[in-house]
Design a protein around this motif. Structure first.
Motif, PDB file in Angstrom:
ATOM      1  N   GLN A 167       0.847  -1.191   0.000  1.00 15.12           N
ATOM      2  CA  GLN A 167       0.000   0.000   0.000  1.00 15.12           C
ATOM      3  C   GLN A 167       0.880   1.238   0.000  1.00 15.12           C
ATOM      4  O   GLN A 167       2.086   1.156   0.262  1.00 15.12           O
ATOM      5  N   PRO A 168       0.328   2.412  -0.308  1.00 24.52           N
ATOM      6  CA  PRO A 168       1.140   3.625  -0.389  1.00 24.52           C
ATOM      7  C   PRO A 168       1.858   3.942   0.918  1.00 24.52           C
ATOM      8  O   PRO A 168       1.323   3.765   2.012  1.00 24.52           O
ATOM      9  N   THR A 169       3.094   4.405   0.798  1.00 22.54           N
ATOM     10  CA  THR A 169       3.893   4.828   1.934  1.00 22.54           C
ATOM     11  C   THR A 169       3.687   6.316   2.197  1.00 22.54           C
ATOM     12  O   THR A 169       3.225   7.063   1.327  1.00 22.54           O
ATOM     13  N   LYS A 170       4.050   6.749   3.393  1.00 18.53           N
ATOM     14  CA  LYS A 170       3.947   8.183   3.675  1.00 18.53           C
ATOM     15  C   LYS A 170       4.922   8.964   2.808  1.00 18.53           C
ATOM     16  O   LYS A 170       4.605  10.058   2.330  1.00 18.53           O
ATOM     17  N   ILE A 206     -19.276  -2.885   2.211  1.00 14.82           N
ATOM     18  CA  ILE A 206     -18.130  -3.772   2.072  1.00 14.82           C
ATOM     19  C   ILE A 206     -17.106  -3.439   3.154  1.00 14.82           C
ATOM     20  O   ILE A 206     -16.944  -2.262   3.525  1.00 14.82           O
ATOM     21  N   ASP A 207     -16.444  -4.450   3.696  1.00 13.49           N
ATOM     22  CA  ASP A 207     -15.397  -4.250   4.694  1.00 13.49           C
ATOM     23  C   ASP A 207     -14.055  -4.100   3.981  1.00 13.49           C
ATOM     24  O   ASP A 207     -13.657  -4.978   3.205  1.00 13.49           O
ATOM     25  N   LEU A 208     -13.356  -3.000   4.257  1.00 14.25           N
ATOM     26  CA  LEU A 208     -12.069  -2.716   3.626  1.00 14.25           C
ATOM     27  C   LEU A 208     -11.008  -2.475   4.693  1.00 14.25           C
ATOM     28  O   LEU A 208     -11.266  -1.815   5.705  1.00 14.25           O
ATOM     29  N   ALA A 209      -9.810  -2.990   4.451  1.00 15.20           N
ATOM     30  CA  ALA A 209      -8.691  -2.784   5.368  1.00 15.20           C
ATOM     31  C   ALA A 209      -8.141  -1.367   5.219  1.00 15.20           C
ATOM     32  O   ALA A 209      -8.136  -0.790   4.125  1.00 15.20           O
ATOM     33  N   ALA A 210      -7.680  -0.808   6.341  1.00 12.21           N
ATOM     34  CA  ALA A 210      -7.122   0.542   6.338  1.00 12.21           C
ATOM     35  C   ALA A 210      -6.046   0.646   7.402  1.00 12.21           C
ATOM     36  O   ALA A 210      -6.001  -0.145   8.350  1.00 12.21           O
ATOM     37  N   THR A 211      -5.164   1.626   7.227  1.00 11.72           N
ATOM     38  CA  THR A 211      -4.143   1.935   8.240  1.00 11.72           C
ATOM     39  C   THR A 211      -4.165   3.430   8.499  1.00 11.72           C
ATOM     40  O   THR A 211      -4.456   4.226   7.584  1.00 11.72           O
ATOM     41  N   PHE A 212      -3.833   3.809   9.738  1.00  6.22           N
ATOM     42  CA  PHE A 212      -3.874   5.211  10.145  1.00  6.22           C
ATOM     43  C   PHE A 212      -2.635   5.554  10.960  1.00  6.22           C
ATOM     44  O   PHE A 212      -2.159   4.746  11.749  1.00  6.22           O
ATOM     45  N   ASP A 213      -2.133   6.784  10.768  1.00  8.02           N
ATOM     46  CA  ASP A 213      -1.119   7.299  11.679  1.00  8.02           C
ATOM     47  C   ASP A 213      -1.699   7.319  13.086  1.00  8.02           C
ATOM     48  O   ASP A 213      -2.792   7.862  13.305  1.00  8.02           O
ATOM     49  N   ASP A 214      -0.971   6.738  14.041  1.00  6.67           N
ATOM     50  CA  ASP A 214      -1.479   6.683  15.410  1.00  6.67           C
ATOM     51  C   ASP A 214      -0.282   6.523  16.353  1.00  6.67           C
ATOM     52  O   ASP A 214       0.409   5.497  16.302  1.00  6.67           O
ATOM     53  N   SER A 226      12.635   8.302   8.854  1.00  3.74           N
ATOM     54  CA  SER A 226      12.375   7.988  10.250  1.00  3.74           C
ATOM     55  C   SER A 226      11.113   7.134  10.328  1.00  3.74           C
ATOM     56  O   SER A 226      10.434   6.911   9.319  1.00  3.74           O
ATOM     57  N   THR A 227      10.810   6.653  11.520  1.00  3.18           N
ATOM     58  CA  THR A 227       9.686   5.734  11.689  1.00  3.18           C
ATOM     59  C   THR A 227       8.420   6.470  12.135  1.00  3.18           C
ATOM     60  O   THR A 227       8.472   7.601  12.635  1.00  3.18           O
ATOM     61  N   ARG A 228       7.301   5.817  11.956  1.00  8.69           N
ATOM     62  CA  ARG A 228       6.013   6.276  12.486  1.00  8.69           C
ATOM     63  C   ARG A 228       5.239   5.058  12.966  1.00  8.69           C
ATOM     64  O   ARG A 228       5.444   3.937  12.479  1.00  8.69           O
ATOM     65  N   ARG A 229       4.349   5.291  13.900  1.00 11.64           N
ATOM     66  CA  ARG A 229       3.501   4.214  14.393  1.00 11.64           C
ATOM     67  C   ARG A 229       2.164   4.274  13.676  1.00 11.64           C
ATOM     68  O   ARG A 229       1.627   5.364  13.413  1.00 11.64           O
ATOM     69  N   ASP A 276      -0.124  -0.201  16.939  1.00 16.58           N
ATOM     70  CA  ASP A 276       0.522  -1.476  17.263  1.00 16.58           C
ATOM     71  C   ASP A 276       1.561  -1.904  16.239  1.00 16.58           C
ATOM     72  O   ASP A 276       2.083  -3.004  16.313  1.00 16.58           O
ATOM     73  N   ASP A 277       1.885  -1.051  15.276  1.00 19.92           N
ATOM     74  CA  ASP A 277       2.860  -1.409  14.248  1.00 19.92           C
ATOM     75  C   ASP A 277       3.723  -0.192  13.938  1.00 19.92           C
ATOM     76  O   ASP A 277       3.314   0.959  14.179  1.00 19.92           O
ATOM     77  N   THR A 278       4.912  -0.438  13.387  1.00 18.09           N
ATOM     78  CA  THR A 278       5.854   0.634  13.057  1.00 18.09           C
ATOM     79  C   THR A 278       6.358   0.459  11.639  1.00 18.09           C
ATOM     80  O   THR A 278       6.671  -0.659  11.223  1.00 18.09           O
ATOM     81  N   VAL A 279       6.416   1.556  10.894  1.00 18.74           N
ATOM     82  CA  VAL A 279       6.983   1.528   9.548  1.00 18.74           C
ATOM     83  C   VAL A 279       8.001   2.658   9.421  1.00 18.74           C
ATOM     84  O   VAL A 279       7.842   3.721  10.027  1.00 18.74           O
ATOM     85  N   GLN A 280       9.030   2.418   8.628  1.00 16.44           N
ATOM     86  CA  GLN A 280      10.076   3.421   8.429  1.00 16.44           C
ATOM     87  C   GLN A 280       9.924   4.021   7.041  1.00 16.44           C
ATOM     88  O   GLN A 280      10.612   3.643   6.090  1.00 16.44           O
ATOM     89  N   ASP A 281       9.016   4.987   6.935  1.00 18.37           N
ATOM     90  CA  ASP A 281       8.753   5.580   5.623  1.00 18.37           C
ATOM     91  C   ASP A 281       8.474   7.079   5.705  1.00 18.37           C
ATOM     92  O   ASP A 281       7.840   7.639   4.815  1.00 18.37           O
ATOM     93  N   VAL A 282       8.945   7.727   6.766  1.00 21.30           N
ATOM     94  CA  VAL A 282       8.738   9.166   6.913  1.00 21.30           C
ATOM     95  C   VAL A 282       9.976   9.887   6.398  1.00 21.30           C
ATOM     96  O   VAL A 282      11.061   9.760   6.986  1.00 21.30           O
TER      97      VAL A 282
END
Length: 294
Positions: free
Chosen positions: A54-57, A225-233, A255-258, A237-243
């Motif tokens: 999915q798209p990165t920040k 319809i049920d669709l998966a999503a992610t939000f900056d928070d 840098s990372t974001r949660r 409960d998860d961390t990605v390094q795409d900032v």
């Protein structure tokens, strides 16, 4: 003159502390990220360039910066500060682009290292061919929402409609279909806006969903319809390094974001088999990719 031996009474704390500057009004910009190919890389190792599902920040911020006409050396602090939410409307499939690289003169390929004169060193042992792998998402559709100060979001919405630089879905070769901006900016939060925005999948996926609903007899509604999503928070409960810190090629860094993962109950926009859902591209005007079903 002798000092007064009686100390002055202590001042009581102010019961109404200064509230400080008022928060700016917030707004949300909704983006439809769709095209034949997308590639949202967050790391590259040697001759391999991956794509996240999915798209990165970094990718979304880069798209906004290009639309606004910001050079690579420009400050992007305000764009990085925007809150991002991404909904997966059509996940697509992974495509591997396999390449081999050779010297047309038949000579061994040079390596990345250079000698004291700044000339690339030869590979040792000699290597005649490099193999590279580049990964893309094909037939994918995402809805991204960015939330921030209303003045900034309004300016970005206008820039997306009249971009200063060409826009891309992660890499410059990945051209987006229209429309990118879905209507005017909204009030509320990214969660509320993404839960209300109708499903943006292609017509082939929508037709298959309608057929599944009409087959029955399982309890199934064509209207939601049920669709998966992610939000900056910050408490996610998860961390990605795409900032991104900057897009300056000489100072690239991340840098990372949660983030928080969630499921959203979204309206499909379908009514019945007799009703044809108008493609989003038809609303925006001519789009050469419309016939491909995005």
């Amino acid at each position: 003159m002798p000092a007064d031996p009686t100390p002055a009474p202590a001042l009581a704390p102010d019961p109404t502390p200064d509230p400080g500057p008022q928060d700016e009004a917030q707004a949300v910009l909704v983006l439809r990220l769709a095209g034949p190919l997308q590639s949202w890389g967050d790391r590259s190792a040697f001759n391999r360039r991956d794509s996240r599902p999915q798209p990165t920040k970094s990718g979304v911020v880069g798209l906004l910066a290009a639309a606004a006409g910001r050079p690579r050396e420009a400050d992007i602090t305000d764009l990085v500060g925007l809150r991002l939410g991404v909904r997966i409307d059509q996940p697509g499939t992974l495509l591997r682009d396999y390449h081999t690289v050779s010297d047309y003169r038949g000579q061994p390929l040079p390596q990345a290292g250079v000698n004291a004169k700044g000339v690339q060193k030869p590979t040792s042992p000699a290597k005649d061919t490099h193999v590279t792998h580049r990964y893309y998402l094909q037939d994918a559709v995402f809805v991204a929402a960015v939330q921030g100060p209303a003045a900034l979001v309004e300016a970005l919405a206008e820039a997306i409609r009249s971009p200063a630089f060409p826009l891309a879905l992660g890499r410059r070769s990945c051209v987006p279909t229209q429309p990118i901006a879905l209507g005017a900016v909204r009030d509320g939060t990214v969660e509320a806006v993404l839960a209300e925005e109708p499903w943006q999948a292609g017509e082939v996926a929508k037709a298959a969903y309608r057929r599944r609903a009409e087959r029955g007899p399982e309890p199934f509604s064509p209207y939601r319809i049920d669709l998966a999503a992610t939000f900056d928070d910050p408490s996610g409960d998860d961390t990605v390094q795409d900032v991104p810190r900057t897009f300056d090629p000489r100072e690239r860094g991340f840098s990372t974001r949660r983030i928080r993962h969630a499921w959203l109950d979204v309206p499909t926009g379908l009514r019945s088999s007799a009703t044809t859902v108008q493609p989003a591209a038809a609303i925006a005007g001519h789009d050469p990719f419309a016939l491909l079903g995005w």
